[in-house]
Design a protein around this motif. Structure first.
Motif, short mmCIF file in Angstrom:
data_model
loop_
_atom_site.label_atom_id
_atom_site.label_comp_id
_atom_site.label_asym_id
_atom_site.label_seq_id
_atom_site.Cartn_x
_atom_site.Cartn_y
_atom_site.Cartn_z
N ILE A 32 -82.60 -68.60 198.57
CA ILE A 32 -84.00 -68.77 198.17
C ILE A 32 -84.64 -69.85 199.05
N SER A 33 -85.44 -69.43 199.99
CA SER A 33 -86.13 -70.36 200.89
C SER A 33 -87.22 -71.11 200.13
N GLY A 34 -87.38 -72.38 200.48
CA GLY A 34 -88.43 -73.18 199.86
C GLY A 34 -88.08 -73.72 198.48
N TYR A 35 -86.82 -73.60 198.09
CA TYR A 35 -86.40 -74.07 196.76
C TYR A 35 -84.98 -74.60 196.90
N ASP A 36 -84.78 -75.87 196.57
CA ASP A 36 -83.45 -76.45 196.74
C ASP A 36 -83.23 -77.57 195.74
N HIS A 100 -88.25 -65.85 199.35
CA HIS A 100 -88.91 -67.14 199.47
C HIS A 100 -89.51 -67.45 198.10
N ILE A 101 -89.51 -68.67 197.71
CA ILE A 101 -89.98 -69.07 196.38
C ILE A 101 -91.42 -68.63 196.13
N ASP A 102 -92.24 -68.53 197.18
CA ASP A 102 -93.64 -68.16 197.02
C ASP A 102 -93.88 -66.65 197.08
N SER A 103 -92.82 -65.87 197.29
CA SER A 103 -92.99 -64.41 197.37
C SER A 103 -91.84 -63.68 196.70
N LEU A 104 -91.53 -64.06 195.49
CA LEU A 104 -90.42 -63.46 194.75
C LEU A 104 -90.66 -61.98 194.46
N GLN A 105 -91.92 -61.56 194.40
CA GLN A 105 -92.21 -60.16 194.10
C GLN A 105 -91.76 -59.22 195.22
N ILE A 106 -91.46 -59.76 196.40
CA ILE A 106 -90.96 -58.92 197.49
C ILE A 106 -89.55 -59.34 197.91
N ALA A 107 -88.79 -59.82 196.94
CA ALA A 107 -87.39 -60.22 197.21
C ALA A 107 -86.60 -59.04 197.74
N GLN A 108 -85.67 -59.32 198.63
CA GLN A 108 -84.76 -58.29 199.13
C GLN A 108 -83.49 -58.34 198.29
N ILE A 109 -83.23 -57.25 197.57
CA ILE A 109 -82.07 -57.16 196.69
C ILE A 109 -81.26 -55.96 197.13
#
Length: 161
Positions: A32-36, A100-109
């Motif tokens: 998760i980019s932008g979150y640590d 990325h923390i700001d675009s979770l709706q397009i996460a790659q799973i």
């Protein structure tokens, strides 16, 4: 003979261990980019409530969950608060999550056949949902204007869908 009995016991224990090991469960490997340096929560809905199933610390923007499910189920990954939530249709497989923390709706799973089928279903129903939302707005406008004829026409269209 004693060696044969010991061998059989070891073999049975080996087979038993293989049957109950986590290799039969799920494993989510996430980035998760932008979150640590904070927690990510694995949640699910039970009786209309979103409840935590597990939580882990995100270190170096990476996290991992492991567990076993009786069947595929909808879960959510929550990063901090309800504004940072991502759906994941979880099953007993190795799953990779990248976002990325700001675009979770397009996460790659990847790695979950059930999640892929869920995404396909959402893609297929999306145009229907948009049409229903549009009809709702038209109906509301017709209602505000007191146009009963148009309201009935919109209601008929909605019912036909």
């Amino acid at each position: 003979m004693k060696h044969l009995v010991i061998f059989q016991i070891v073999f049975i224990l080996f087979i038993f261990n293989r049957c109950v090991s986590n290799s039969d469960g799920y494993e989510i490997n996430g980035t998760i980019s932008g979150y640590d340096s904070s927690y990510v929560f694995l949640k699910k809905i039970t009786e209309y409530n979103l409840v935590s199933v597990d939580s882990v610390m995100v270190i170096g923007q990476k996290f991992k969950f492991k567990g076993v499910l009786p069947s595929p189920q909808m879960h959510y990954l929550m990063f901090g608060d309800m504004d940072h939530l991502s759906k994941i249709f979880l099953e007993n497989s190795k799953i990779d999550f990248r976002a990325h923390i700001d675009s979770l709706q397009i996460a790659q799973i990847t790695g979950s056949k059930s999640h892929n089928e869920f995404v396909s279903y959402e893609d297929e129903i999306h145009p229907f949902e948009n049409k229903m939302a549009d009809l709702f707005q038209q109906y509301k406008a017709a209602s505000d204007q007191g146009n009963i004829q148009l309201m009935n026409q919109i209601d008929s269209t909605r019912t036909a869908l």
